[in-house]
Design a protein around this motif. Structure first.
Motif, mmCIF file in Angstrom:
data_model
loop_
_atom_site.group_PDB
_atom_site.id
_atom_site.type_symbol
_atom_site.label_atom_id
_atom_site.label_comp_id
_atom_site.label_asym_id
_atom_site.label_seq_id
_atom_site.Cartn_x
_atom_site.Cartn_y
_atom_site.Cartn_z
ATOM 1 N N MET A 122 0.901 -1.479 0.164
ATOM 2 C CA MET A 122 -0.108 -0.474 -0.171
ATOM 3 C C MET A 122 0.730 1.015 0.080
ATOM 4 S SD MET A 122 -2.697 1.603 0.007
ATOM 5 C CE MET A 122 -4.529 0.274 0.966
ATOM 6 N N LEU A 123 1.958 0.939 0.824
ATOM 7 C CA LEU A 123 2.744 2.507 0.602
ATOM 8 C C LEU A 123 3.372 3.254 -0.128
ATOM 9 C CD1 LEU A 123 4.823 1.392 4.206
ATOM 10 C CD2 LEU A 123 2.490 3.336 3.803
ATOM 11 N N ASP A 124 3.921 1.859 -0.831
ATOM 12 C CA ASP A 124 4.853 1.203 -2.829
ATOM 13 C C ASP A 124 3.431 2.111 -3.644
ATOM 14 O OD1 ASP A 124 6.960 0.685 -1.356
ATOM 15 O OD2 ASP A 124 6.650 -1.373 -2.036
ATOM 16 N N SER A 125 2.254 1.577 -3.396
ATOM 17 C CA SER A 125 1.000 2.056 -3.843
ATOM 18 C C SER A 125 0.999 3.591 -4.195
ATOM 19 C CB SER A 125 -0.250 1.438 -4.211
ATOM 20 O OG SER A 125 0.298 0.353 -4.583
ATOM 21 N N LEU A 126 0.435 4.171 -3.020
ATOM 22 C CA LEU A 126 0.932 5.537 -2.041
ATOM 23 C C LEU A 126 1.513 6.274 -2.986
ATOM 24 C CD1 LEU A 126 -0.690 5.507 0.970
ATOM 25 C CD2 LEU A 126 -2.209 6.007 -1.181
ATOM 26 N N ALA A 127 3.190 5.464 -3.426
ATOM 27 C CA ALA A 127 4.227 6.902 -3.426
ATOM 28 C C ALA A 127 4.240 6.619 -4.824
ATOM 29 C CB ALA A 127 5.539 5.778 -2.942
ATOM 30 N N ALA A 128 3.749 5.466 -5.991
ATOM 31 C CA ALA A 128 3.849 5.492 -7.137
ATOM 32 C C ALA A 128 2.615 6.776 -7.730
ATOM 33 C CB ALA A 128 3.367 4.600 -7.770
ATOM 34 N N MET A 129 1.337 6.505 -6.889
ATOM 35 C CA MET A 129 0.960 7.987 -6.767
ATOM 36 C C MET A 129 0.795 9.428 -7.035
ATOM 37 S SD MET A 129 -2.955 5.772 -5.734
ATOM 38 C CE MET A 129 -4.034 6.968 -5.873
ATOM 39 N N LYS A 130 1.367 9.498 -5.682
ATOM 40 C CA LYS A 130 1.663 10.822 -5.796
ATOM 41 C C LYS A 130 2.918 11.455 -7.396
ATOM 42 C CE LYS A 130 4.600 13.611 -1.789
ATOM 43 N NZ LYS A 130 5.016 13.084 -1.094
ATOM 44 N N GLU A 131 4.262 9.778 -6.980
ATOM 45 C CA GLU A 131 5.343 11.341 -8.493
ATOM 46 C C GLU A 131 4.289 10.550 -9.661
ATOM 47 O OE1 GLU A 131 8.053 7.511 -10.273
ATOM 48 O OE2 GLU A 131 8.861 8.289 -7.568
ATOM 49 N N ARG A 132 2.901 10.457 -9.617
ATOM 50 C CA ARG A 132 2.357 10.244 -11.097
ATOM 51 C C ARG A 132 1.088 11.917 -11.120
ATOM 52 N NH1 ARG A 132 1.537 5.126 -10.730
ATOM 53 N NH2 ARG A 132 -0.202 4.836 -10.175
ATOM 54 N N GLY A 133 1.620 12.098 -10.053
ATOM 55 C CA GLY A 133 0.669 13.642 -9.485
ATOM 56 C C GLY A 133 -1.009 12.876 -9.576
ATOM 57 N N GLU A 134 -1.481 11.287 -9.171
ATOM 58 C CA GLU A 134 -2.743 10.823 -8.530
ATOM 59 C C GLU A 134 -2.917 10.948 -7.364
ATOM 60 O OE1 GLU A 134 -2.372 7.059 -10.459
ATOM 61 O OE2 GLU A 134 -1.768 7.721 -12.859
ATOM 62 N N VAL A 135 -2.557 11.843 -6.557
ATOM 63 C CA VAL A 135 -2.787 11.594 -5.316
ATOM 64 C C VAL A 135 -3.715 13.284 -5.249
ATOM 65 C CG1 VAL A 135 -2.573 11.957 -2.443
ATOM 66 C CG2 VAL A 135 -0.890 10.116 -4.120
ATOM 67 N N VAL A 136 -4.673 12.826 -5.601
ATOM 68 C CA VAL A 136 -5.846 13.869 -5.084
ATOM 69 C C VAL A 136 -6.919 13.800 -4.297
ATOM 70 C CG1 VAL A 136 -7.325 15.658 -6.523
ATOM 71 C CG2 VAL A 136 -5.178 14.650 -7.899
ATOM 72 N N ILE A 137 -6.400 14.448 -3.496
ATOM 73 C CA ILE A 137 -8.046 14.386 -2.120
ATOM 74 C C ILE A 137 -9.020 15.753 -2.717
ATOM 75 C CG2 ILE A 137 -8.698 15.216 0.430
ATOM 76 C CD1 ILE A 137 -6.665 12.596 -0.305
ATOM 77 N N ASP A 138 -10.517 15.430 -2.855
ATOM 78 C CA ASP A 138 -11.688 15.831 -2.841
ATOM 79 C C ASP A 138 -12.008 16.303 -1.723
ATOM 80 O OD1 ASP A 138 -14.095 17.310 -2.968
ATOM 81 O OD2 ASP A 138 -14.993 14.954 -4.339
#
Length: 139
Positions: A122-138
């Motif tokens: 899960m931590l690796d997945s979240l880091a990859a999403m952040k790197e791709r700019g996909e960590v967006v919180i509505d």
């Protein structure tokens, strides 16, 4: 929904965090968010499942071990749009948010953390999403 219900679920509800809290404490929006850098939370988030609360306890900002608390909303709440229908069809994680405080009822003891390899994935997945700019919180 009957007149005495505040939202789409009757509970019980849980909140996972690294914060040390006591019964009666109120968790309110407007504090530093657990997710997203340098962001103030516009909502307080909680769940109807221990598994989702476990993720909150393990992934939230802060030092030390995670805690899970049984909580009760003090006002209206809604499905968390960050998960509902985006990552999971419907709301199987029973994840909610509110602009009103939630009150700590008690700490949940004896909950089981995710296995280390599951948490690391899960931590690796979240880091990859952040790197791709996909960590967006509505929020």
């Amino acid at each position: 929904m009957s007149d005495d219900r505040l939202g789409p679920d009757d509970g019980p509800f849980f909140h996972g965090t690294k914060a040390v809290l006591s019964p009666g404490d109120l968790l309110e929006p407007g504090r530093r968010a657990n997710f997203g850098e340098n962001r103030t939370a516009g909502h307080i988030y909680f769940t109807g499942t221990l598994d989702a609360a476990t993720w909150g306890a393990e992934l939230s900002a802060g030092e030390g071990r995670g805690h899970i608390y049984r909580v009760e909303p003090t006002g209206p709440f809604e499905d968390d749009p960050n998960l509902t229908d985006k990552k999971f069809p419907g709301n199987p994680t029973r994840s909610y948010r509110s602009k009103e405080p939630i009150r700590v009822v008690e700490e949940v003891v004896g909950w089981e953390p995710h296995p280390p390899e599951v948490l690391q994935h899960m931590l690796d997945s979240l880091a990859a999403m952040k790197e791709r700019g996909e960590v967006v919180i509505d929020d």
